[in-house]
Write a protein that holds these residues in place. Sequence first.
Motif, PDB file in Angstrom:
ATOM      1  N   PHE A  19       0.993  -1.125  -0.053  1.00  0.00           N
ATOM      2  CA  PHE A  19      -0.117   0.071   0.082  1.00  0.00           C
ATOM      3  C   PHE A  19       0.946   1.392  -0.100  1.00  0.00           C
ATOM      4  O   PHE A  19       1.993   1.075   0.042  1.00  0.00           O
ATOM      5  CB  PHE A  19      -0.902  -0.019   1.157  1.00  0.00           C
ATOM      6  N   GLY A  20       0.118   2.462  -0.221  1.00  0.00           N
ATOM      7  CA  GLY A  20       1.061   3.557  -0.057  1.00  0.00           C
ATOM      8  C   GLY A  20       2.148   3.821  -1.164  1.00  0.00           C
ATOM      9  O   GLY A  20       1.701   3.505  -2.338  1.00  0.00           O
ATOM     10  N   ASP A  21       3.440   4.187  -0.754  1.00  0.00           N
ATOM     11  CA  ASP A  21       4.455   4.426  -1.378  1.00  0.00           C
ATOM     12  C   ASP A  21       4.949   3.138  -2.352  1.00  0.00           C
ATOM     13  O   ASP A  21       5.272   3.284  -3.304  1.00  0.00           O
ATOM     14  CB  ASP A  21       5.479   5.136  -0.918  1.00  0.00           C
ATOM     15  N   LEU A  22       4.733   2.134  -1.733  1.00  0.00           N
ATOM     16  CA  LEU A  22       5.188   0.831  -2.286  1.00  0.00           C
ATOM     17  C   LEU A  22       4.369   0.463  -3.495  1.00  0.00           C
ATOM     18  O   LEU A  22       4.858   0.075  -4.677  1.00  0.00           O
ATOM     19  CB  LEU A  22       5.260  -0.393  -1.271  1.00  0.00           C
ATOM     20  N   LEU A  23       2.978   0.640  -3.135  1.00  0.00           N
ATOM     21  CA  LEU A  23       2.141   0.392  -4.475  1.00  0.00           C
ATOM     22  C   LEU A  23       2.222   1.389  -5.356  1.00  0.00           C
ATOM     23  O   LEU A  23       2.230   1.131  -6.575  1.00  0.00           O
ATOM     24  CB  LEU A  23       0.677   0.427  -3.796  1.00  0.00           C
ATOM     25  N   SER A  24       2.398   2.583  -5.055  1.00  0.00           N
ATOM     26  CA  SER A  24       2.659   3.869  -5.927  1.00  0.00           C
ATOM     27  C   SER A  24       3.674   3.641  -6.777  1.00  0.00           C
ATOM     28  O   SER A  24       3.728   3.848  -8.192  1.00  0.00           O
ATOM     29  CB  SER A  24       2.806   5.217  -5.276  1.00  0.00           C
ATOM     30  N   PHE A  25       4.742   3.342  -6.415  1.00  0.00           N
ATOM     31  CA  PHE A  25       6.114   3.075  -7.303  1.00  0.00           C
ATOM     32  C   PHE A  25       6.201   2.057  -8.092  1.00  0.00           C
ATOM     33  O   PHE A  25       6.432   1.438  -9.078  1.00  0.00           O
ATOM     34  CB  PHE A  25       7.334   3.108  -6.383  1.00  0.00           C
ATOM     35  N   THR A  26       5.304   0.650  -7.617  1.00  0.00           N
ATOM     36  CA  THR A  26       5.134  -0.372  -8.378  1.00  0.00           C
ATOM     37  C   THR A  26       4.186  -0.089  -9.624  1.00  0.00           C
ATOM     38  O   THR A  26       4.656  -0.541 -10.449  1.00  0.00           O
ATOM     39  CB  THR A  26       4.266  -1.539  -7.528  1.00  0.00           C
ATOM     40  N   LYS A  74      -7.958  -5.851  -9.506  1.00  0.00           N
ATOM     41  CA  LYS A  74      -7.471  -5.147  -8.533  1.00  0.00           C
ATOM     42  C   LYS A  74      -7.117  -3.499  -8.786  1.00  0.00           C
ATOM     43  O   LYS A  74      -7.298  -2.761  -8.076  1.00  0.00           O
ATOM     44  CB  LYS A  74      -6.039  -5.896  -8.438  1.00  0.00           C
ATOM     45  N   ILE A  75      -6.918  -3.463 -10.123  1.00  0.00           N
ATOM     46  CA  ILE A  75      -6.487  -1.883 -10.715  1.00  0.00           C
ATOM     47  C   ILE A  75      -7.990  -1.156 -10.473  1.00  0.00           C
ATOM     48  O   ILE A  75      -7.778  -0.076  -9.974  1.00  0.00           O
ATOM     49  CB  ILE A  75      -5.820  -1.962 -11.935  1.00  0.00           C
ATOM     50  N   ALA A  76      -8.925  -1.737 -10.817  1.00  0.00           N
ATOM     51  CA  ALA A  76     -10.400  -1.364 -10.685  1.00  0.00           C
ATOM     52  C   ALA A  76     -10.701  -0.961  -9.432  1.00  0.00           C
ATOM     53  O   ALA A  76     -11.397   0.137  -8.996  1.00  0.00           O
ATOM     54  CB  ALA A  76     -11.362  -2.022 -11.608  1.00  0.00           C
ATOM     55  N   SER A  77     -10.500  -1.764  -8.579  1.00  0.00           N
ATOM     56  CA  SER A  77     -10.771  -1.668  -7.170  1.00  0.00           C
ATOM     57  C   SER A  77      -9.730  -0.361  -6.552  1.00  0.00           C
ATOM     58  O   SER A  77     -10.652   0.267  -5.674  1.00  0.00           O
ATOM     59  CB  SER A  77     -10.182  -3.026  -6.216  1.00  0.00           C
ATOM     60  N   TYR A  78      -8.623   0.031  -6.969  1.00  0.00           N
ATOM     61  CA  TYR A  78      -7.948   1.087  -6.579  1.00  0.00           C
ATOM     62  C   TYR A  78      -9.014   2.358  -6.907  1.00  0.00           C
ATOM     63  O   TYR A  78      -8.869   3.554  -6.258  1.00  0.00           O
ATOM     64  CB  TYR A  78      -6.696   1.062  -7.046  1.00  0.00           C
ATOM     65  N   VAL A  79      -9.726   2.426  -8.192  1.00  0.00           N
ATOM     66  CA  VAL A  79     -10.589   3.556  -8.520  1.00  0.00           C
ATOM     67  C   VAL A  79     -11.790   3.758  -7.904  1.00  0.00           C
ATOM     68  O   VAL A  79     -12.177   4.691  -7.587  1.00  0.00           O
ATOM     69  CB  VAL A  79     -10.523   3.101  -9.934  1.00  0.00           C
ATOM     70  N   SER A  80     -12.212   2.391  -7.284  1.00  0.00           N
ATOM     71  CA  SER A  80     -13.567   2.355  -6.815  1.00  0.00           C
ATOM     72  C   SER A  80     -13.422   2.773  -5.249  1.00  0.00           C
ATOM     73  O   SER A  80     -14.464   3.151  -4.784  1.00  0.00           O
ATOM     74  CB  SER A  80     -14.032   1.007  -6.968  1.00  0.00           C
ATOM     75  N   LYS A  81     -12.277   2.706  -4.749  1.00  0.00           N
ATOM     76  CA  LYS A  81     -12.230   3.049  -3.286  1.00  0.00           C
ATOM     77  C   LYS A  81     -12.182   4.459  -3.158  1.00  0.00           C
ATOM     78  O   LYS A  81     -11.684   5.452  -4.042  1.00  0.00           O
ATOM     79  CB  LYS A  81     -10.697   2.420  -2.667  1.00  0.00           C
ATOM     80  N   SER A  82     -12.838   4.871  -2.018  1.00  0.00           N
ATOM     81  CA  SER A  82     -13.240   6.432  -1.963  1.00  0.00           C
ATOM     82  C   SER A  82     -12.069   7.142  -1.343  1.00  0.00           C
ATOM     83  O   SER A  82     -11.617   8.048  -1.485  1.00  0.00           O
ATOM     84  CB  SER A  82     -14.515   6.511  -0.907  1.00  0.00           C
ATOM     85  N   ASP A  84      -4.703   6.788  -2.102  1.00  0.00           N
ATOM     86  CA  ASP A  84      -3.537   7.705  -2.278  1.00  0.00           C
ATOM     87  C   ASP A  84      -3.583   8.197  -3.512  1.00  0.00           C
ATOM     88  O   ASP A  84      -3.873   7.536  -4.656  1.00  0.00           O
ATOM     89  CB  ASP A  84      -2.287   6.652  -2.180  1.00  0.00           C
ATOM     90  N   THR A  85      -3.419   9.621  -3.632  1.00  0.00           N
ATOM     91  CA  THR A  85      -3.553  10.138  -5.026  1.00  0.00           C
ATOM     92  C   THR A  85      -2.547   9.533  -6.068  1.00  0.00           C
ATOM     93  O   THR A  85      -2.927   9.527  -7.382  1.00  0.00           O
ATOM     94  CB  THR A  85      -3.218  11.766  -4.710  1.00  0.00           C
ATOM     95  N   ALA A  86      -1.293   9.402  -5.929  1.00  0.00           N
ATOM     96  CA  ALA A  86      -0.644   8.812  -6.784  1.00  0.00           C
ATOM     97  C   ALA A  86      -1.032   7.265  -7.205  1.00  0.00           C
ATOM     98  O   ALA A  86      -0.853   7.098  -8.625  1.00  0.00           O
ATOM     99  CB  ALA A  86       0.705   8.554  -6.127  1.00  0.00           C
ATOM    100  N   VAL A  87      -1.482   6.615  -6.309  1.00  0.00           N
ATOM    101  CA  VAL A  87      -2.084   5.216  -6.691  1.00  0.00           C
ATOM    102  C   VAL A  87      -3.073   5.470  -7.568  1.00  0.00           C
ATOM    103  O   VAL A  87      -3.302   4.594  -8.719  1.00  0.00           O
ATOM    104  CB  VAL A  87      -2.218   4.235  -5.635  1.00  0.00           C
ATOM    105  N   LEU A  88      -4.136   6.211  -7.301  1.00  0.00           N
ATOM    106  CA  LEU A  88      -5.256   6.481  -7.953  1.00  0.00           C
ATOM    107  C   LEU A  88      -4.766   6.975  -9.273  1.00  0.00           C
ATOM    108  O   LEU A  88      -5.530   6.461 -10.482  1.00  0.00           O
ATOM    109  CB  LEU A  88      -6.305   7.636  -7.252  1.00  0.00           C
ATOM    110  N   GLN A  89      -3.873   7.790  -9.489  1.00  0.00           N
ATOM    111  CA  GLN A  89      -3.534   8.447 -10.970  1.00  0.00           C
ATOM    112  C   GLN A  89      -3.107   7.270 -11.604  1.00  0.00           C
ATOM    113  O   GLN A  89      -3.371   7.187 -12.692  1.00  0.00           O
ATOM    114  CB  GLN A  89      -2.498   9.511 -10.716  1.00  0.00           C
ATOM    115  N   ARG A  90      -2.002   6.459 -11.083  1.00  0.00           N
ATOM    116  CA  ARG A  90      -1.374   5.608 -11.938  1.00  0.00           C
ATOM    117  C   ARG A  90      -2.419   4.324 -12.287  1.00  0.00           C
ATOM    118  O   ARG A  90      -2.676   3.955 -13.390  1.00  0.00           O
ATOM    119  CB  ARG A  90      -0.339   4.832 -11.026  1.00  0.00           C
TER     120      ARG A  90
END
Length: 728
Positions: free
Chosen positions: A139-146, A171-179, A182-188
């Motif tokens: 999660f967080g920065d780990l997921l963002s840089f991945t 899994k990618i769609a689930s990051y979009v659906s969560k309210s 993290d901004t960087a994760v959502l953007q990617r």
Amino acid sequence: MPPPADIVKVAIEWPGAFPKLMEIDQKKPLSAIIKEVCEGWSLGNHETFALQIADATNFYITEKNRNDIKNGSILRLTTSPYQTALQLHERIQSSSMDAKLEALKDLANASRDITFAQEFINLDGISLLTQMVESGTDFGDLLSFTLTAFVELMDHGIVSWDTFSVAFIKKIASYVSKSAMDTAVLQRSLAILESMVLNSQDLYHKVAQEITIGQLIPHLQGTDQDIQTYTIAVINALFLKAPEEKRQFDENIVDILNCPLTEMAHILAQKQLRSIILTNVIRSPTPINDEMAHQLYVLQVLNFNLLEDRMMTKMDPQDQAQRDIIFELRRIAFDVECEPNNGGSIEKRKSMYTRDYKKLGFINHVNPAVDFTQIPPGMLALDNMLYFAKHHQDAYIRIVLENSSREDKHECPFGRSSIELTKMLCEILKVGELPSENCHDFHPMFFTHDRSFEEFFCICIQLLNKTWKEMRATSEDFNKVMQVVREQIMRALSLKPNSLDQFKSRLQNLSYTEILKIRQSERMNQEDFQSRPILELREKIQPEIMELIKQQRLNRLCEGTCFRKISSRRRQDKFWYCRLSPNHKVLHYGDLEESPQGEVPHDSLQDKLPVADIKAVITGKDCPHMKEKGALKQNKEVLELAFSVLYESDEYLNFIAPDKHEYCVWTDGLNALLGKEMTSDYTKSDMDTLLSMEMKLRLLDLENIQIPEAPPPIPKEPSNYDFVYDCN
């Protein structure tokens, strides 16, 4: 004596040692050069080393790009792409979270280089990253840089998008659906979904099943414009790739954006998508940046392209349902009901229908359905007429009745006018054309109404009727009236009204009388300079003006321009900058992390191209980057902005200008550097403007009229606004 062309003088760095100045022979194999460098620092196993450009990009030097090394370049000796990829492949699997995070940061940075990317992908690195995402443990920065590393690797186009599993998409769609994500994760995540849809028809269907309007709307309601931009980019991608046959509405966003126009407006109103974009994006206090403007333009174009099907559908004169629409137009206009079959003779009814259809302004009075067999505008014209009759009934009845009661020679034919006006509006809005890759020309007013095109038509048909009366036109003047109306519409649109009411207000100020004044003013500026002495003087000073234009073009090249890189994704988020040296001898260019604010210094641009090496300037479809496979080569507007600089034997520097003006500036400037004629439209326009100004100044000088050195002061703002202007 100058050094041989194949010898390049560079500096080479190695951590912990003093940099070395070295001459590189470009004829020698790269491996031999690396071996020589390693031996200079007593390093063994030279096969495990490579050279990099020592700047923010850290790109590896290969046999393919080694010609980019210029005199004065700073290189860095480093581990080879394979060794680096192998190390990072191991490091990102570390059990230590801190070590893993640092490794992912390094991977995200290194993945921008295609040489490294190829080696990492060969180690099955993409599969490793997707497994890490699917596991859901980071999660967080780990997921963002991945995700950042994944996006960078996929952007090279080495791996097909069709290879990814449904689990990864979910899994990618689930990051979009969560309210709360993290901004960087959502953007990617949004960027990945957009690329999936644009690059794979199969993935489009899978993504469309996962993403709903309810998941995307909250991201539009936020204040982060980057997130809003990526969200609209996903909507546009789904919209663009939706198959023709998928026209039914359900909860999926793609279905919302791909249903017929009549349902489209209702659904957009129901789901509030249009109003949310209007409120939270267009009318947001945050200024709209170029990328957001481009995505809004694309959405506008794709929305209007829904009209294409109706625009290219001919009316079937035998189709009773379609004929009933014409009966409805007659009923609303003349407040009559369709007579039953036993009501009067057939001949009498035919005569009555013919009379009414003539009053409605159809060309074919007997069977007006024939008027709608012309494509374009086909059935779209009839749709517009019915909308106008039902939603602006008073205006519709007034136009029809006042024209039917006029003398024949001055009546404005409503039917014919509507058909031709619909065709004109489709041309103005370029209905049916693909969006341009570099255009930002969206109109806020088209986002203010659920049925914006129909409302646009309703305003313009009333304008046409008004202009017809102002011109006291007859049927022979029909084409002249249409030309004036087109000019009125184009001038009003150029002012970018924020609403349809504002557009209507702009048109009120562009009456036929005002258009005549504008034309007269423009004509006078041209006609004043047609006498023989004036023409001779123009011819005499023309070389001087041309030299002035040439200097302006070269000065603009010295200032430089930021160009976008075209990637496999429709959105373009990589930049490079090019500028001419002050002595006009070298083109400096290099990649940028983001769009610059102002000029970029020469010393920050790592690559150089001597002007003396330039052989030719190539434009349009002849450019090598326009001959490559892909959707871009089919886009007319991109072709019109493309140009390439040919240097050495078969090397090219490829450009896509941000707009037509920059295209003309650069092609003119490069041709001027090569001693060739400047032939762009802007050169002709600038020549006419400057010549006209110079002639006027000289004529004023002949009349002994003193022209002040400084402009007159701007009048001060009045302190008291409590006054009344007496119109009498």
